[in-house]
Design an enzyme around this catalytic site. Structure first.
Site, PDB file in Angstrom:
ATOM      1  N   GLY A 125       4.578   4.106   2.970  1.00 55.17           N
ATOM      2  CA  GLY A 125       3.714   2.920   2.492  1.00 55.17           C
ATOM      3  C   GLY A 125       4.026   1.775   3.760  1.00 55.17           C
ATOM      4  O   GLY A 125       3.974   1.692   5.120  1.00 55.17           O
ATOM      5  N   LYS A 126       3.622   0.321   3.098  1.00 57.84           N
ATOM      6  CA  LYS A 126       3.457  -0.894   4.001  1.00 57.84           C
ATOM      7  C   LYS A 126       3.378  -1.188   2.959  1.00 57.84           C
ATOM      8  O   LYS A 126       2.466  -1.907   2.144  1.00 57.84           O
ATOM      9  CB  LYS A 126       2.617  -0.474   5.117  1.00 57.84           C
ATOM     10  CG  LYS A 126       3.614  -1.464   5.920  1.00 57.84           C
ATOM     11  CD  LYS A 126       4.536  -1.165   7.141  1.00 57.84           C
ATOM     12  CE  LYS A 126       4.460  -1.326   8.307  1.00 57.84           C
ATOM     13  NZ  LYS A 126       5.151  -0.341   9.074  1.00 57.84           N
ATOM     14  N   GLY A 127       3.962  -2.722   3.195  1.00 58.00           N
ATOM     15  CA  GLY A 127       3.524  -4.037   2.543  1.00 58.00           C
ATOM     16  C   GLY A 127       3.632  -5.512   3.513  1.00 58.00           C
ATOM     17  O   GLY A 127       3.352  -5.342   5.139  1.00 58.00           O
ATOM     18  N   SER A 145       0.576  -1.123   0.028  1.00 62.79           N
ATOM     19  CA  SER A 145      -0.279  -0.138  -0.342  1.00 62.79           C
ATOM     20  C   SER A 145       0.558   1.547   0.457  1.00 62.79           C
ATOM     21  O   SER A 145       1.796   1.374   1.138  1.00 62.79           O
ATOM     22  CB  SER A 145      -1.078   0.292   1.313  1.00 62.79           C
ATOM     23  OG  SER A 145      -1.240   1.495   1.717  1.00 62.79           O
TER      24      SER A 145
END
Ligand code: GLU
Length: 415
Positions: free
Chosen positions: A105-107, A60
């Protein structure tokens, strides 16, 4: 455990709480409450027995107004699209609160890494890195470690990216091993900022950390290093826990020895004949400082009623539900929010990225000094906002500071 609280809704509530005290138009605010884009992909990877494994994976990109998207990658069975969206938003506000030139962001990949071999994890990570390739880059989106990932996974992602792009680009990820372009001090950075935030908070409240009693929930990288560094500040770590439960010693544990015990046996349980308790019992112990260092939603409103700590410093992302926050505000428990307290990780990631770009590497002393400056300045900005604008708690103050910086960057860019 309030596991049914949706972390993305929690994030939006936290932003709304700050917006109520900020001069941001409602239509503009909407931009800062949801991700700009989310990659959702299914990874198909051959497992060691020849069968095909499929894994849900996400990245994201929440907001890029202040710089490249920045944030970790998590491997956990409970990873969902909404969790990743929330975590990416928390990153956008975190980078703004500590004023480093990144977005958020992050995943994540929905899997339990304990169930896979090293070679399987490498293939899964490289498959994920291949999916990420069009999105990431040193000036676009820079992943980093998070829950259950570390230097090894970052090195794999860097290697895959560099092969596909036919380049060298160490700044495409941070949290790498030193030999692969990592920074001194990065491994300890999250625990170090938790300790710095606690030190600043206790001095702001007119007490010191000397002899303060501490309970730490979660004994991974952040929790165990924070416990060790808090001992160095003169605090007494009386309780720590992991998913197997909590251990307690009123005279103080040896944080480093408890960590060694966990490394040898897989859990803190059984360390040095300590009394054993549940995680919820640890969270409601009568201590001066409570450090939740595990996952989201550790403390909900019901549990918050029973919290006896005077100060909570959040090492985990999102460990308190918004309802728990309300209860703790009413009960005058000071909460140093994640977006400041655990921001040491992303701050030293920023230093790593700067070093990668300059191909010039800093001493550990320089990293730690610069980190201290960033966290102390951010704490001062937060408490200034808290006092000058008469805000209800430190979290709302942090979000008010972060929101202002993000909105200013957006409006100045004229996009
Ligand atoms: N995963 C860490 C966090 O939640 C670090 C992120 C980074 O270094 O980019 O802040």
């Amino acid at each position: 455990m309030a596991s049914d609280v949706n972390p993305f809704e929690s994030l939006q509530e936290q932003i709304d709480d700050a917006a109520a005290y900020s001069d941001v138009d409602d239509d503009v605010l909407e931009r800062f409450k949801r991700p700009e884009r989310v990659l959702e992909t299914t990874l198909s990877v051959e497992l060691d027995d020849g069968s095909l494994g499929t894994f849900e994976a996400y990245r994201s990109q929440f907001n890029g107004d202040r710089g490249p998207y920045k944030g970790g990658i998590r491997y956990h069975p409970n990873v969902t699209r909404d969790e990743v969206k929330a975590l990416s938003g928390w990153m956008a506000y975190k980078t703004a609160v500590v004023n480093i030139p990144y977005g958020g962001g992050k995943g994540g990949i929905a899997l339990d890494p304990a169930e896979y071999s090293t070679t399987e994890l490498e293939r899964i990570t490289r498959a994920y890195a291949t999916e990420l390739r069009p999105l990431v880059g040193p000036d676009e989106d820079v992943p980093a470690p998070d829950v259950n990932t570390g230097q090894r996974e970052m090195n794999w992602i860097k290697g895959t990216y560099e092969t596909l792009e036919n380049t060298t680009a160490p700044g495409v990820v941070t949290g790498k091993a030193i030999e692969s372009g990592g920074s001194q001090g990065r491994l300890e950075a999250t625990g170090r900022s938790v300790t710095l935030a606690a030190r600043e908070a206790f001095s702001y409240l007119g007490t010191g950390l000397e002899d303060a009693t501490v309970a730490v929930q979660g004994y991974g990288n952040a929790g165990s290093i924070a416990a060790h560094l808090l001992e160095g500040e003169g605090a007494r770590v009386v309780a720590v826990s992991d998913s197997s439960g909590a251990i307690y010693d009123e005279d103080g544990l040896d944080a480093g020895a408890a960590k060694d015990h966990k490394a040898e046996t897989g859990s803190v349980a059984g360390y040095d004949d300590c009394e054993e308790y549940s995680n919820d019992e640890l969270l409601t112990m009568d201590v001066d400082l409570l450090v939740p260092a595990a996952l989201e939603n550790a403390i909900d409103a019901d549990l918050a009623e029973d919290v006896e700590a005077d100060v909570i410093v959040e090492a985990a992302n999102g460990p308190l539900t918004p309802d728990a926050d309300d209860v703790l505000t009413d009960r005058d428990v000071y909460v140093l929010p994640d977006v400041l307290a655990n921001a040491g990780g992303v701050t030293v990631s920023y230093f790593e990225w700067v070093q990668n770009r300059q191909r010039f590497y800093w001493s550990e002393e320089r990293v730690n000094d610069e980190l201290e400056t960033v966290i102390v300045d951010a704490f001062d900005d937060l408490t200034d906002a808290f006092e000058e604008r008469d805000l209800p708690n430190f979290r709302t103050a942090a979000y008010a500071v972060g929101l202002r910086r993000i909105v200013d960057a957006y409006e100045q860019s004229g996009n």
